[in-house]
Design a protein around this motif. Structure first.
Motif, PDB file in Angstrom:
ATOM      1  N   MET A 104       4.310  71.504 -39.561  1.00 33.38           N
ATOM      2  CA  MET A 104       5.296  71.683 -38.450  1.00 33.38           C
ATOM      3  C   MET A 104       6.458  71.737 -39.342  1.00 33.38           C
ATOM      4  SD  MET A 104       6.099  68.782 -35.537  1.00 33.38           S
ATOM      5  CE  MET A 104       4.594  68.503 -35.307  1.00 33.38           C
ATOM      6  N   HIS A 105       6.908  71.144 -40.423  1.00 26.67           N
ATOM      7  CA  HIS A 105       8.263  71.182 -40.850  1.00 26.67           C
ATOM      8  C   HIS A 105       8.704  72.361 -41.847  1.00 26.67           C
ATOM      9  CE1 HIS A 105       8.217  67.094 -39.349  1.00 26.67           C
ATOM     10  NE2 HIS A 105       9.529  66.772 -39.541  1.00 26.67           N
ATOM     11  N   TRP A 106       7.499  72.652 -42.709  1.00 23.55           N
ATOM     12  CA  TRP A 106       7.724  73.521 -43.974  1.00 23.55           C
ATOM     13  C   TRP A 106       7.302  75.050 -43.670  1.00 23.55           C
ATOM     14  CZ3 TRP A 106      11.270  70.859 -46.029  1.00 23.55           C
ATOM     15  CH2 TRP A 106      11.087  69.410 -46.293  1.00 23.55           C
ATOM     16  N   ASP A 107       6.493  75.357 -42.693  1.00 21.39           N
ATOM     17  CA  ASP A 107       5.961  76.558 -42.316  1.00 21.39           C
ATOM     18  C   ASP A 107       6.688  77.461 -41.672  1.00 21.39           C
ATOM     19  OD1 ASP A 107       4.188  76.201 -44.400  1.00 21.39           O
ATOM     20  OD2 ASP A 107       2.435  75.651 -42.996  1.00 21.39           O
ATOM     21  N   HIS A 108       6.626  78.731 -41.723  1.00 21.15           N
ATOM     22  CA  HIS A 108       7.680  79.627 -40.804  1.00 21.15           C
ATOM     23  C   HIS A 108       6.811  79.976 -39.739  1.00 21.15           C
ATOM     24  CE1 HIS A 108       6.121  81.838 -44.217  1.00 21.15           C
ATOM     25  NE2 HIS A 108       5.911  82.858 -43.627  1.00 21.15           N
ATOM     26  N   TRP A 109       6.515  79.314 -38.855  1.00 21.29           N
ATOM     27  CA  TRP A 109       5.462  79.449 -37.689  1.00 21.29           C
ATOM     28  C   TRP A 109       6.065  79.923 -36.549  1.00 21.29           C
ATOM     29  CZ3 TRP A 109       6.047  76.385 -33.376  1.00 21.29           C
ATOM     30  CH2 TRP A 109       6.612  75.040 -33.761  1.00 21.29           C
ATOM     31  N   PHE A 110       7.263  79.637 -36.243  1.00 22.32           N
ATOM     32  CA  PHE A 110       8.081  79.859 -35.219  1.00 22.32           C
ATOM     33  C   PHE A 110       9.041  81.149 -35.311  1.00 22.32           C
ATOM     34  CE2 PHE A 110      12.392  79.538 -32.634  1.00 22.32           C
ATOM     35  CZ  PHE A 110      11.712  79.354 -31.576  1.00 22.32           C
ATOM     36  N   GLN A 111       8.484  82.407 -34.704  1.00 18.23           N
ATOM     37  CA  GLN A 111       9.038  83.484 -34.936  1.00 18.23           C
ATOM     38  C   GLN A 111       9.420  84.056 -36.188  1.00 18.23           C
ATOM     39  OE1 GLN A 111      12.737  83.348 -32.066  1.00 18.23           O
ATOM     40  NE2 GLN A 111      11.389  82.888 -30.580  1.00 18.23           N
ATOM     41  N   ASP A 112       8.524  83.768 -37.340  1.00 13.21           N
ATOM     42  CA  ASP A 112       8.458  83.979 -38.497  1.00 13.21           C
ATOM     43  C   ASP A 112       9.423  83.258 -39.267  1.00 13.21           C
ATOM     44  OD1 ASP A 112       6.404  85.783 -38.883  1.00 13.21           O
ATOM     45  OD2 ASP A 112       7.580  87.426 -38.611  1.00 13.21           O
ATOM     46  N   ASN A 113      10.044  81.890 -38.788  1.00  9.04           N
ATOM     47  CA  ASN A 113      10.949  81.139 -39.378  1.00  9.04           C
ATOM     48  C   ASN A 113      10.576  79.517 -39.167  1.00  9.04           C
ATOM     49  OD1 ASN A 113      13.577  82.850 -40.236  1.00  9.04           O
ATOM     50  ND2 ASN A 113      13.192  83.474 -38.025  1.00  9.04           N
ATOM     51  N   LYS A 114      11.190  78.812 -40.129  1.00  5.43           N
ATOM     52  CA  LYS A 114      10.948  77.497 -39.923  1.00  5.43           C
ATOM     53  C   LYS A 114      11.437  77.077 -38.496  1.00  5.43           C
ATOM     54  CE  LYS A 114      12.044  74.738 -43.361  1.00  5.43           C
ATOM     55  NZ  LYS A 114      12.714  74.226 -44.517  1.00  5.43           N
ATOM     56  N   PHE A 115      10.858  75.854 -38.053  1.00  5.09           N
ATOM     57  CA  PHE A 115      11.229  75.488 -36.579  1.00  5.09           C
ATOM     58  C   PHE A 115      12.832  74.871 -36.378  1.00  5.09           C
ATOM     59  CE2 PHE A 115      11.062  72.862 -32.767  1.00  5.09           C
ATOM     60  CZ  PHE A 115      10.697  73.853 -31.749  1.00  5.09           C
ATOM     61  N   THR A 172      15.216  76.409 -37.337  1.00  2.00           N
ATOM     62  CA  THR A 172      16.095  77.530 -36.715  1.00  2.00           C
ATOM     63  C   THR A 172      16.191  77.555 -35.325  1.00  2.00           C
ATOM     64  OG1 THR A 172      14.390  79.000 -36.998  1.00  2.00           O
ATOM     65  CG2 THR A 172      15.786  78.848 -39.007  1.00  2.00           C
ATOM     66  N   CYS A 173      15.445  76.937 -34.667  1.00  6.05           N
ATOM     67  CA  CYS A 173      15.381  77.012 -33.166  1.00  6.05           C
ATOM     68  C   CYS A 173      16.490  76.014 -32.767  1.00  6.05           C
ATOM     69  CB  CYS A 173      14.045  76.561 -32.744  1.00  6.05           C
ATOM     70  SG  CYS A 173      14.202  76.067 -30.686  1.00  6.05           S
ATOM     71  N   PRO A 174      17.186  76.389 -31.689  1.00  9.40           N
ATOM     72  CA  PRO A 174      18.212  75.621 -31.152  1.00  9.40           C
ATOM     73  C   PRO A 174      17.630  73.951 -30.625  1.00  9.40           C
ATOM     74  CG  PRO A 174      18.421  77.620 -30.222  1.00  9.40           C
ATOM     75  CD  PRO A 174      17.452  77.742 -30.988  1.00  9.40           C
ATOM     76  N   ASP A 175      18.331  73.027 -31.010  1.00 16.32           N
ATOM     77  CA  ASP A 175      17.590  71.630 -30.663  1.00 16.32           C
ATOM     78  C   ASP A 175      16.008  71.560 -31.294  1.00 16.32           C
ATOM     79  OD1 ASP A 175      19.776  70.935 -29.506  1.00 16.32           O
ATOM     80  OD2 ASP A 175      19.215  71.885 -27.519  1.00 16.32           O
ATOM     81  N   GLY A 176      15.648  72.339 -32.248  1.00 16.36           N
ATOM     82  CA  GLY A 176      14.477  72.198 -32.884  1.00 16.36           C
ATOM     83  C   GLY A 176      14.229  70.922 -33.758  1.00 16.36           C
ATOM     84  N   VAL A 177      15.384  70.624 -34.272  1.00 16.54           N
ATOM     85  CA  VAL A 177      15.395  69.280 -35.039  1.00 16.54           C
ATOM     86  C   VAL A 177      14.981  67.963 -34.279  1.00 16.54           C
ATOM     87  CG1 VAL A 177      16.895  67.931 -36.647  1.00 16.54           C
ATOM     88  CG2 VAL A 177      17.419  70.345 -36.534  1.00 16.54           C
ATOM     89  N   LEU A 178      15.241  68.098 -33.046  1.00 16.40           N
ATOM     90  CA  LEU A 178      14.725  66.757 -32.088  1.00 16.40           C
ATOM     91  C   LEU A 178      13.235  66.711 -32.180  1.00 16.40           C
ATOM     92  CD1 LEU A 178      16.905  67.651 -28.819  1.00 16.40           C
ATOM     93  CD2 LEU A 178      17.206  65.733 -30.616  1.00 16.40           C
ATOM     94  N   LEU A 179      12.394  67.841 -32.269  1.00 17.73           N
ATOM     95  CA  LEU A 179      11.180  67.899 -32.283  1.00 17.73           C
ATOM     96  C   LEU A 179      10.516  67.426 -33.981  1.00 17.73           C
ATOM     97  CD1 LEU A 179       8.057  68.309 -31.534  1.00 17.73           C
ATOM     98  CD2 LEU A 179       8.420  70.438 -32.060  1.00 17.73           C
ATOM     99  N   LEU A 180      11.470  67.867 -34.970  1.00 20.44           N
ATOM    100  CA  LEU A 180      10.976  67.521 -36.366  1.00 20.44           C
ATOM    101  C   LEU A 180      11.263  66.000 -36.603  1.00 20.44           C
ATOM    102  CD1 LEU A 180      12.565  70.871 -37.930  1.00 20.44           C
ATOM    103  CD2 LEU A 180       9.849  70.438 -37.182  1.00 20.44           C
ATOM    104  N   ASN A 181      12.349  65.645 -36.104  1.00 21.68           N
ATOM    105  CA  ASN A 181      12.528  64.152 -36.291  1.00 21.68           C
ATOM    106  C   ASN A 181      11.732  63.226 -35.784  1.00 21.68           C
ATOM    107  OD1 ASN A 181      14.879  65.253 -37.751  1.00 21.68           O
ATOM    108  ND2 ASN A 181      16.477  64.765 -35.935  1.00 21.68           N
ATOM    109  N   ALA A 182      11.007  63.444 -34.736  1.00 20.05           N
ATOM    110  CA  ALA A 182       9.967  62.763 -33.969  1.00 20.05           C
ATOM    111  C   ALA A 182       8.685  62.655 -34.733  1.00 20.05           C
ATOM    112  CB  ALA A 182       9.815  63.003 -32.775  1.00 20.05           C
ATOM    113  N   PHE A 183       8.430  63.538 -35.877  1.00 20.44           N
ATOM    114  CA  PHE A 183       7.346  63.470 -36.634  1.00 20.44           C
ATOM    115  C   PHE A 183       7.602  63.439 -38.164  1.00 20.44           C
ATOM    116  CE2 PHE A 183       6.148  65.466 -32.736  1.00 20.44           C
ATOM    117  CZ  PHE A 183       4.842  64.957 -32.330  1.00 20.44           C
ATOM    118  N   HIS A 184       6.485  62.936 -38.862  1.00 20.68           N
ATOM    119  CA  HIS A 184       6.768  62.819 -40.274  1.00 20.68           C
ATOM    120  C   HIS A 184       6.741  64.139 -41.071  1.00 20.68           C
ATOM    121  CE1 HIS A 184       5.388  61.967 -44.507  1.00 20.68           C
ATOM    122  NE2 HIS A 184       5.933  60.571 -44.449  1.00 20.68           N
TER     123      HIS A 184
END
Length: 733
Positions: A483-494, A496-508
């Motif tokens: 979820m954190h390191w692979d470029h699965w979101f539109q060929d980029n890390k997540f 780069t998505c607006p407010d995407g940090v909110l999701l990443l911070n909720a998981f290890h």
């Protein structure tokens, strides 16, 4: 049946004979095969098998020094092949992923890498509580219990008819031994599988899978590192076992081996088995005694690659160096032409190196040694590996693609890059013990590596970053995407998505993407803004059978694609199509390539290197011998090329090789076949003119231009006759 007025040649007669014979025999074979699959009965004569004894090494004396290979009846092999084709697609679901031999999409080098990485990890952590043992199965295929195999098939849920078919194939088999070309003896056997039968590898894997189940389900304790558990790895009958180094655990393993041996007939050869133990282990003697293995080994050789708890030394790579040197210095290699040596390097030698690169990190000094002897082998004859030689072309120049001006040999770095790309792609798309280890230990190859990471993993990470633009993710419900390191979101890390940090911070940081996927749909936290949810929900979740990682959106990617990506930033060569045209002949194009890149030892090239030789051209003595003069300013060579390509006579100035090639590629010639013919004639002319030059300079032999032209036309005609739709160009010759 029509008859030709002229008698066919040998090849035409053979084709006519086999085609006519198949019209007669084919329906009978089809009827007999259909009868077998209907009735499940096979006469014993069909199963009768010849045994050829192949010596394992020179000067073999005792029977154990020979490897028996079975020569099965052709009709039997047709039936066995049909059954094996039925088994092949379902074997990955029947056999645990510890087994990598003979199973589709499983690679033996993955086992080597995993064993190497686990051993290195134990050594770094000072893990004195684990052992690694390599077991040798005595006469593996020859001692399998057929009753156990049939019971195993039934246990796996095979239909009764399939079990009957396999039973008919492996039971009541009679053998004769092939001695000096004739069959001797006639005896039956009650156990074993035939090496040479298409069915045997799959059936043997099913037998060994029972051993995997005993290890995983019994009281034996394997190795557990950072949440990753491993008990053993298999490649057919090559067995590597990891376990806790306690006497009780070793006794448990010994009991499992005895249980399996009594049921399956497969006995462990303790004399050929070996055990690796860490240096700080407190009870090495009791471990060896419990396993009945007489001594501790400093290293083991698994599938040809050395492994050890200690750091490997240069001497551990001596078998590879000796093997390569022996192949390069063999008398058959000495008889090869330049083109033959090039092919020998590409398809034989470099494949051996690629296998070792897949399984271990080869020291730079070994690569330097190989570069030296490869260059000598390619460019010199006879005693090519001894003494200093004059190299006209850098070896690195040879090891780039033809499109970039090289000979198409991949460099060692390119092979390493390609194997890492293949490993990354395979790890995401197919579950294996190695992929489980990688994702448990490192999470993602695009995650910044730690300072304690191995040199192998650092190399993989560098490759992943360099080729990131070529890797594209497809979301599936079971994909090991980070979820954190692979470029699965539109060929980029997540992030780069607006407010995407909110999701990443909720998981290890090690969390896989599948934790927010449920039943083929997204299961996003409620606190995410609706805009973020909409962006993620727009990404389709595909079926789990779909590969989750693609290379450049290519379905069936080839190893060559990875090699070309390594050289993608190299400048393109403007004269590539002149030398390596669509109908090129390797022997002639190689000499044309050497002429263009300065690889021919002309008089001016040797004198520029302080080697005194006569400077006059051997073909036309009034001029200094240079590549540009030989091809095609020299009166001799210009007459030859103008006889072969008549429009050259109209040139105001005598052309160079590249000027002639550019003219051929231009609009002056419109027919594609004629272009290919002219390119082939040019390359062939360079080859024969250079031979004529050498014959005059060193052999005191002289041919007039007419003889040279005839030799060139004869050589080109042999090539053109193999072209399709060659009628348009035959008139030019």
């Amino acid at each position: 049946m029509g008859c030709s007025t002229s008698s066919p040649g040998p090849d035409g007669f053979n084709f006519f004979f086999y085609k006519s014979a198949w019209h007669i025999i084919g329906p009978l074979v089809t009827k007999a095969v259909r009868s077998f699959f209907t009735k499940g009965y096979m006469p014993s004569g069909i199963k009768a098998t010849a045994l050829a004894l192949i010596p394992k090494f020179k000067n073999a004396e005792s029977l154990s020094d020979f490897r028996p290979i079975t020569l099965c009846n052709t009709f039997y092999k047709i039936i066995a092949k049909v059954i094996s084709n039925l088994l092949k697609p379902i074997m990955p679901t029947l056999v645990k992923d510890n087994q990598s031999g003979f199973i589709k999409s499983r690679v033996s080098t993955d086992n080597i890498l995993l064993v190497n990485k686990v051993i290195s990890y134990i050594r770094k952590k000072g893990g004195g509580k684990y052992f690694c043992v390599k077991l040798d199965i005595r006469k593996a295929f020859d001692t399998v219990s057929r009753e156990f195999l049939i019971a195993r098939l039934k246990q796996k849920g095979f239909p009764t008819c399939v079990v009957d078919w396999i039973k008919a194939c492996i039971s009541d088999v009679n053998f004769s031994i092939l001695i000096n070309g004739s069959l001797e003896g006639y005896f039956s056997t009650s156990a074993g599988l035939r090496q040479g039968c298409p069915l045997s590898p799959y059936l043997f894997c099913l037998v060994m899978d029972a051993f995997s189940n005993l290890l995983d389900a019994g009281s034996f304790k394997g190795i557990t590192l950072d949440g990753f558990t491993l008990t053993h790895l298999l490649y057919a009958d090559d067995v590597i076992i990891f376990g806790e180094a306690t006497t009780e655990n070793c006794i448990s393993l010994k009991n499992i081996l005895n249980t399996f041996a009594n049921a399956s007939g497969l006995q462990v050869n303790l004399e050929k088995s070996s055990i690796l133990l860490p240096n700080n282990l407190s009870n090495p003697g009791s471990i060896c005694q419990a396993l009945s293995i007489p001594s501790i080994s400093e290293k083991i050789v698994y599938l040809g690659i050395p492994l050890s708890f200690k750091r490997l030394k240069l001497t551990n790579f001596m078998p590879l160096m000796e093997s390569i040197t022996k192949k390069l210095s063999g008398w058959k290699a000495n008889l090869l032409s330049f083109a033959g040596r090039l092919q020998f390097l590409r398809y034989t030698i470099l494949n051996s190196i690629a296998y070792w690169i897949c399984g271990s990190i080869i020291p730079k000094s070994i690569f330097k040694f190989f570069k030296k002897i490869y260059s000598k082998f390619l460019f010199f004859f006879g005693d090519h590996l001894v003494g200093r030689k004059l190299h006209m072309v850098f070896w690195d120049k040879c090891c780039i693609p033809k499109e970039n001006g090289g000979l198409g040999l991949p460099s060692f770095l390119a092979l390493q890059f390609a194997t890492h790309c293949s490993l990354i792609l395979r790890s995401y798309n197919a579950s294996s013990p190695l992929s489980t280890w990688m994702f448990t230990r490192y999470s993602s190859p695009w995650r910044p590596p730690s300072s304690s990471s191995s040199s192998f993993w650092l190399s993989v990470c560098r490759t992943a970053i360099a080729a990131k633009a070529k890797f594209h993710f497809k979301i599936t419900s079971i994909a090991p995407i980070s979820m954190h390191w692979d470029h699965w979101f539109q060929d980029n890390k997540f992030d780069t998505c607006p407010d995407g940090v909110l999701l990443l911070n909720a998981f290890h940081t090690n969390s896989p993407l599948k934790v927010i996927i449920s039943d083929m749909s997204w299961n996003l936290p409620d606190f995410l803004p609706s805009a973020v949810c909409d962006l993620v929900s727009a990404i389709p979740i595909l079926d789990s059978s779909t590969p989750c990682l693609r290379w450049d959106n290519i379905g069936d990617v080839k190893f060559r694609c990875f090699i070309l990506e390594f050289y993608s930033l190299y400048p393109k060569c403007s004269w590539n199509n002149i030398i390596w045209h669509s109908k090129f002949a390797l022997r002639y194009s190689c000499y044309s390539w050497m002429a263009v890149v300065g690889g021919l030892k002309t008089a001016d090239a040797l004198n520029s290197r302080n080697i005194s030789v006569p400077m006059n051209c051997s073909l036309y003595h009034e001029h200094i011998e240079k590549v540009t003069h030989l091809f095609f300013e020299c009166s001799y060579s210009f007459v030859v090329i103008s006889k072969l390509i008549p429009p050259v006579k109209r040139f105001l100035l005598r052309p160079t090789i590249l000027q002639l090639g550019e003219w051929i590629d231009g609009e002056a010639i419109g027919n594609l076949h004629v272009k290919s013919l002219y390119h082939l004639l040019t390359c062939c002319a360079i080859y024969f003119i250079w031979r004529e030059r050498n014959n005059r300079r060193f052999g005191n032999s002289v041919n007039c231009y007419t003889t040279t032209v005839l030799c060139i036309k004869k050589a080109v005609l042999e090539k053109v006759l193999k072209w399709r739709n060659n009628e348009a160009v035959l008139d030019f010759l």
